[in-house]
Write a protein that holds these residues in place. Structure first.
Motif, short mmCIF file in Angstrom:
data_model
loop_
_atom_site.label_atom_id
_atom_site.label_comp_id
_atom_site.label_asym_id
_atom_site.label_seq_id
_atom_site.Cartn_x
_atom_site.Cartn_y
_atom_site.Cartn_z
N ALA A 131 0.82 -1.22 0.00
CA ALA A 131 0.00 0.00 0.00
C ALA A 131 0.85 1.27 0.00
N VAL A 132 2.08 1.17 0.50
CA VAL A 132 2.95 2.35 0.51
C VAL A 132 4.02 2.30 -0.58
N GLY A 133 3.83 1.38 -1.56
CA GLY A 133 4.66 1.42 -2.75
C GLY A 133 5.70 0.32 -2.92
N PHE A 134 5.84 -0.59 -1.98
CA PHE A 134 6.80 -1.68 -2.16
C PHE A 134 6.19 -2.71 -3.10
N ASP A 135 7.00 -3.18 -4.06
CA ASP A 135 6.49 -4.24 -4.94
C ASP A 135 6.88 -5.60 -4.36
N THR A 136 6.44 -6.68 -5.00
CA THR A 136 6.67 -8.01 -4.45
C THR A 136 8.16 -8.35 -4.36
N ASP A 137 8.97 -7.85 -5.31
CA ASP A 137 10.42 -8.09 -5.25
C ASP A 137 11.03 -7.37 -4.05
N ASP A 138 10.61 -6.12 -3.80
CA ASP A 138 11.09 -5.38 -2.64
C ASP A 138 10.77 -6.12 -1.35
N ILE A 139 9.54 -6.59 -1.24
CA ILE A 139 9.09 -7.28 -0.03
C ILE A 139 9.85 -8.59 0.14
#
Length: 52
Positions: free
Chosen positions: A17-25
């Motif tokens: 919701a604050v802009g992290f994509d699945t790769d970032d997570i």
């Protein structure tokens, strides 16, 4: 009132919701930055904590 969420239950959706994509997570999770993993004994339901 609904059930109380489990520890970290909404982490991925909150980060998304604050802009992290699945790769970032995935990178954050791999480095341990997100805390205890789902398969850690403290997170598994047991006799003292059950999920519904």
């Amino acid at each position: 009132m609904g059930a109380i969420p489990g520890l970290g239950e909404h982490t991925d959706s909150a980060l998304a919701a604050v802009g992290f994509d699945t790769d970032d997570i995935a990178r954050l999770r791999a480095t341990g930055a997100l805390g205890i993993e789902a398969d850690h004994p403290i997170r598994r339901p047991g006799p003292e904590r059950t999920t519904q």
